[in-house]
Design a protein around this motif. Structure first.
Motif, PDB file in Angstrom:
ATOM      1  N   VAL A  94     -84.534 -28.884  19.388  1.00 15.92           N
ATOM      2  CA  VAL A  94     -84.154 -29.355  18.049  1.00 15.92           C
ATOM      3  C   VAL A  94     -83.608 -30.779  18.135  1.00 15.92           C
ATOM      4  CG1 VAL A  94     -82.534 -29.012  16.141  1.00 15.92           C
ATOM      5  CG2 VAL A  94     -83.747 -27.053  17.114  1.00 15.92           C
ATOM      6  N   ASP A  95     -82.770 -31.040  19.149  1.00 12.67           N
ATOM      7  CA  ASP A  95     -82.238 -32.401  19.336  1.00 12.67           C
ATOM      8  C   ASP A  95     -83.370 -33.395  19.598  1.00 12.67           C
ATOM      9  OD1 ASP A  95     -79.630 -31.630  18.972  1.00 12.67           O
ATOM     10  OD2 ASP A  95     -79.221 -31.333  21.105  1.00 12.67           O
ATOM     11  N   GLN A  96     -84.320 -32.990  20.447  1.00 12.64           N
ATOM     12  CA  GLN A  96     -85.443 -33.878  20.763  1.00 12.64           C
ATOM     13  C   GLN A  96     -86.295 -34.152  19.526  1.00 12.64           C
ATOM     14  OE1 GLN A  96     -87.072 -31.435  23.906  1.00 12.64           O
ATOM     15  NE2 GLN A  96     -86.360 -32.830  25.500  1.00 12.64           N
ATOM     16  N   LEU A  97     -86.546 -33.101  18.764  1.00 12.90           N
ATOM     17  CA  LEU A  97     -87.366 -33.261  17.563  1.00 12.90           C
ATOM     18  C   LEU A  97     -86.664 -34.158  16.550  1.00 12.90           C
ATOM     19  CD1 LEU A  97     -90.068 -32.169  16.344  1.00 12.90           C
ATOM     20  CD2 LEU A  97     -88.668 -30.543  15.080  1.00 12.90           C
ATOM     21  N   TRP A  98     -85.371 -33.942  16.384  1.00 13.17           N
ATOM     22  CA  TRP A  98     -84.648 -34.749  15.398  1.00 13.17           C
ATOM     23  C   TRP A  98     -84.522 -36.205  15.860  1.00 13.17           C
ATOM     24  CZ3 TRP A  98     -84.448 -33.223  10.714  1.00 13.17           C
ATOM     25  CH2 TRP A  98     -83.712 -33.967   9.787  1.00 13.17           C
ATOM     26  N   SER A  99     -84.490 -36.416  17.170  1.00 14.22           N
ATOM     27  CA  SER A  99     -84.503 -37.792  17.687  1.00 14.22           C
ATOM     28  C   SER A  99     -85.805 -38.484  17.292  1.00 14.22           C
ATOM     29  CB  SER A  99     -84.358 -37.788  19.216  1.00 14.22           C
ATOM     30  OG  SER A  99     -83.087 -37.312  19.592  1.00 14.22           O
ATOM     31  N   SER A 100     -86.896 -37.729  17.324  1.00 11.10           N
ATOM     32  CA  SER A 100     -88.185 -38.292  16.917  1.00 11.10           C
ATOM     33  C   SER A 100     -88.214 -38.564  15.418  1.00 11.10           C
ATOM     34  CB  SER A 100     -89.321 -37.337  17.301  1.00 11.10           C
ATOM     35  OG  SER A 100     -89.429 -37.233  18.708  1.00 11.10           O
ATOM     36  N   VAL A 101     -87.561 -37.696  14.649  1.00 14.52           N
ATOM     37  CA  VAL A 101     -87.453 -37.939  13.204  1.00 14.52           C
ATOM     38  C   VAL A 101     -86.664 -39.227  12.966  1.00 14.52           C
ATOM     39  CG1 VAL A 101     -86.480 -37.087  11.031  1.00 14.52           C
ATOM     40  CG2 VAL A 101     -87.640 -35.502  12.583  1.00 14.52           C
ATOM     41  N   SER A 102     -85.570 -39.388  13.700  1.00  8.36           N
ATOM     42  CA  SER A 102     -84.750 -40.598  13.560  1.00  8.36           C
ATOM     43  C   SER A 102     -85.520 -41.840  13.994  1.00  8.36           C
ATOM     44  CB  SER A 102     -83.470 -40.458  14.395  1.00  8.36           C
ATOM     45  OG  SER A 102     -82.699 -39.358  13.951  1.00  8.36           O
ATOM     46  N   ALA A 103     -86.385 -41.670  15.018  1.00  3.40           N
ATOM     47  CA  ALA A 103     -87.173 -42.804  15.509  1.00  3.40           C
ATOM     48  C   ALA A 103     -88.168 -43.296  14.461  1.00  3.40           C
ATOM     49  CB  ALA A 103     -87.909 -42.417  16.788  1.00  3.40           C
ATOM     50  N   LEU A 104     -88.475 -42.439  13.483  1.00  4.08           N
ATOM     51  CA  LEU A 104     -89.392 -42.835  12.409  1.00  4.08           C
ATOM     52  C   LEU A 104     -88.701 -43.674  11.329  1.00  4.08           C
ATOM     53  CD1 LEU A 104     -91.381 -39.503  11.827  1.00  4.08           C
ATOM     54  CD2 LEU A 104     -92.284 -41.615  12.807  1.00  4.08           C
TER      55      LEU A 104
END
Length: 276
Positions: A94-104
């Motif tokens: 979940v942390d990794q996925l949300w980091s990718s969301v933030s990277a967008l």
């Protein structure tokens, strides 16, 4: 007078018969007692053997029960350990996925700007006018699509639910579509749209069915607001996943369809990038 000579013989015969009768009874009695004693002895031996067998069986059952209990305890312990490890990895995912969301975020900021620009009107102008192209280049100053780091999402994928991944993929597709339109305007490539917005509309309506009428009415101009709705949907699906809620058949089918359409849009955009 004639009976007197026979008397001793009769007496002897009677005594002999009595002796034989007594002897026979004595022998019969002794044989009976001997057989009875032997039977009782064997019966006690058999009872002792049965008691020993019963005790051995009870001991074996207790040993097997202890063995099964140990196996069950070990299996449950291993299962609990695996579940704990899986839960931990899922939280990391979940942390990794949300980091990718933030990277967008930079791309989404650009999508917010593109939402107020009518692509069909701006594209012919950008194709002919260098200043228009310069204007669009300034809009995305400092932004480079190649710097978007989505590696965390790829690592997270095996540990998130199908619907979580599908919603994230839809978010990527909608964002990349806006970025691609910006690149077309910045490069003065004309009115060519490298991703069919009808495909994007269909994707959004699959992911957010309650937005169908809104999308049909407004089209690409509201994609940025759709991203906010996808944010909320993603959070809801993550919470559902972490609470252990089971996905029903309809959700699984919906997730598969969202993912399929997202992949098609991203494939079209990548093909367009190669052409551009």
């Amino acid at each position: 007078m004639e009976l007197i000579p026979w008397f001793p013989a009769l007496t002897t015969t009677g005594l002999l018969a009595a002796a034989l009768w007594l002897g026979r009874n004595l022998i019969a009695t002794r044989l009976t007692k001997s057989v009875e004693h032997e039977f009782n002895t064997k019966l006690e031996t058999l009872r002792a053997q049965l008691r020993d067998s019963e005790e051995r069986l009870k001991a074996e059952l207790r040993a097997k029960e202890a063995e099964i209990s140990a196996l069950r305890s070990g299996a449950l312990s291993a299962l609990a350990s695996r579940q704990a490890a899986l839960d931990k990895r899922r939280l990391e995912a979940v942390d990794q996925l949300w980091s990718s969301v933030s990277a967008l975020a930079p791309a989404r900021a650009l999508a917010a700007t593109m939402s107020v620009i009518k692509f069909e009107t701006a594209a012919p102008l950008a194709e002919k006018d260098p200043k228009t192209r310069q204007f669009f280049e300034m809009i995305g100053a400092g932004f480079d699509p190649r710097t978007l780091d989505q590696s965390g999402a790829a690592k997270a994928r095996p540990f998130v639910s199908p619907m979580v991944w599908a919603i994230f993929s839809a978010m990527q597709a909608v964002t990349v579509h806006s970025v691609m339109r910006w690149q077309v305007l910045k490069g003065g490539l004309g009115s060519r749209d490298f991703a069919d917005h009808e495909a994007i509309n269909k994707l959004i309506k699959t992911a957010l069915p309650h937005y169908a009428e809104y999308i049909d009415k407004n089209g690409p101009s509201v994609y940025y607001y759709i991203l906010e709705a996808l944010d909320s949907q993603l959070i809801a699906e993550i919470q559902k996943m972490l609470t252990g809620a089971e996905a029903d058949k309809a959700s699984i089918v919906q997730a598969a369809e969202i993912l399929r359409q997202s992949n098609e849009v991203l494939k079209e955009v990548k093909a367009g990038e190669g052409t551009a």
